[in-house]
Design an enzyme around this catalytic site. Sequence first.
Site, PDB file in Angstrom:
ATOM      1  N   ARG A 186     -10.953 -10.888   1.184  1.00  0.00           N
ATOM      2  CA  ARG A 186     -11.870 -11.889   0.618  1.00  0.00           C
ATOM      3  C   ARG A 186     -11.311 -13.311   0.762  1.00  0.00           C
ATOM      4  O   ARG A 186     -12.069 -14.269   0.799  1.00  0.00           O
ATOM      5  CB  ARG A 186     -12.152 -11.542  -0.843  1.00  0.00           C
ATOM      6  CG  ARG A 186     -10.954 -11.580  -1.755  1.00  0.00           C
ATOM      7  CD  ARG A 186     -11.128 -10.723  -2.993  1.00  0.00           C
ATOM      8  NE  ARG A 186     -11.113  -9.307  -2.673  1.00  0.00           N
ATOM      9  CZ  ARG A 186     -11.272  -8.326  -3.554  1.00  0.00           C
ATOM     10  NH1 ARG A 186     -11.491  -8.617  -4.825  1.00  0.00           N
ATOM     11  NH2 ARG A 186     -11.236  -7.063  -3.185  1.00  0.00           N
TER      12      ARG A 186
ATOM     13  N   LYS B 278       0.827  -1.195   0.000  1.00  0.00           N
ATOM     14  CA  LYS B 278       0.000   0.000   0.000  1.00  0.00           C
ATOM     15  C   LYS B 278       0.871   1.258   0.000  1.00  0.00           C
ATOM     16  O   LYS B 278       2.018   1.224   0.464  1.00  0.00           O
ATOM     17  CB  LYS B 278      -0.886   0.036   1.252  1.00  0.00           C
ATOM     18  CG  LYS B 278      -1.990  -0.980   1.285  1.00  0.00           C
ATOM     19  CD  LYS B 278      -2.786  -0.839   2.581  1.00  0.00           C
ATOM     20  CE  LYS B 278      -3.928  -1.838   2.643  1.00  0.00           C
ATOM     21  NZ  LYS B 278      -4.980  -1.559   1.649  1.00  0.00           N
TER      22      LYS B 278
END
Length: 486
Positions: A338, A264
Amino acid sequence: MIKLKIAKHVADNTEAHALFYVKKAVQFSSVLSENGEIRVANVLSEMEKGICQDLEIVEIDGHKTIFVNAAMERGLSSLDHLRMAGYRLGKRARQKQFKTVKLLLADAADEQAKAIFHGLYYSAYKFDKYKSKTTKDFTVTFDIEADERTKDFERIAAEVAVEQHYTNLAKDLINTVGSELYPEAFAHIAIREAHKVPGVAISILNSKLLANEGFNGLLTVGGGSRFEPCMVKLTYSPKNAPKDKHLAIVGKGITFDTGGISLKPAKNMKEMQSDMSGAAATLAAICAAAELKIPLKISAYLCLAENRIGSGAVLPGDIFKAKNGKTVMVDNTDAEGRLVLSDGICAAAENGATHIVDLATLTGAMVRALGPAITGYFTNDEELSQKIKAAGDATCEKFWQMPLEDEYANELDDHYADLSNIGKSAGAILAALFLREFVPEGIKWSHWDIAGTAYVERPWKYTTYGATGIGVQSLIELSRELGDKA
């Protein structure tokens, strides 16, 4: 600290009174002299002209009276207006160091009283565990004059106290820094909390047990961290629960998310301590439901891992076999939530859930779509959708149903694996479509993407900074919808 005292009648020896108003109308009960009514009418007229401001303190019938606007903000429901009014009143009373404040609420409906009580509690929350100097806590007691509604309001106040306690638990967990709240530490807190509530059982799958049972999503995501991943399972099975309903709640618990190899940007990465907000809400909700004795079988799955760069970190392009046998290409290691949720959903299905709700700070796409005020949710069942919306309305947590658009589903197809963990468009929808791959046919399921609503960096409603505790109260209310109103 906030205390609520419910009584049929309250003596006039409190330090201040509070009066709720909308435009020129006083809300709920008010017992005033003729001169007091004239004075109140004048003050409300001055409020409308802008001469006086919200939370103005005026002497009425010999009492300091706080005027609280019960319809001040834009875009809120009538109940959320009352929550905000209670919140501002609580803040004002603490600021003025009033030890006791009298509220006349005998004419309030149950849901109106509950909204005000919630707002009062919200006003007292603070998180200062890392401050070297802390201010001494100041307690305000709100004396609620309920007249014939005393027993009803006592029950409501007791419910609100439980709901707020567990909302604060979730907020405290989310606000705790990532290096302190790693997966094992989170699991120990879950054990502590479960043992406090009769009827809640807990078990933990460590990395060895995860491997033995094929829960490879958690192992894949957590491979780069020195802290091992785990799955915490909690169960609550009251004897009076309906036999045909079993709600499973699955919470994303990435205790810190660097993005892994797909790193990130540094800006705002510190917020990634909040990437376990779904797991925090899940733990809080099942404990609250048990303490409130909601008649519904509930199980909860905290999918705990830390997504770090390390020698064992998953590489972009790696493929693993998920619990349901499907193979997954990890195209982007920052689409990790997920993967851990797939394990929790499969575990919930294996254990007989009829309804599954997963919640996760999952996609930046949802933040861009709906911002910090609205949680986007997906579902495969219209009846469940209506119950979620009703639960959100009752708890002043806004939900907006998003489409499970099959036209995008082929973007998850991969050259070598059954599924890719990302696509090229519609990021929030594709994340939901990915999760749907792990929901067996016949199970009612909903995915809540709380990426925008779980954590804020500027004041929003009753949160000045940090964790909002979103989802806790909606899950409690949804449990009531499925249990009490079955």
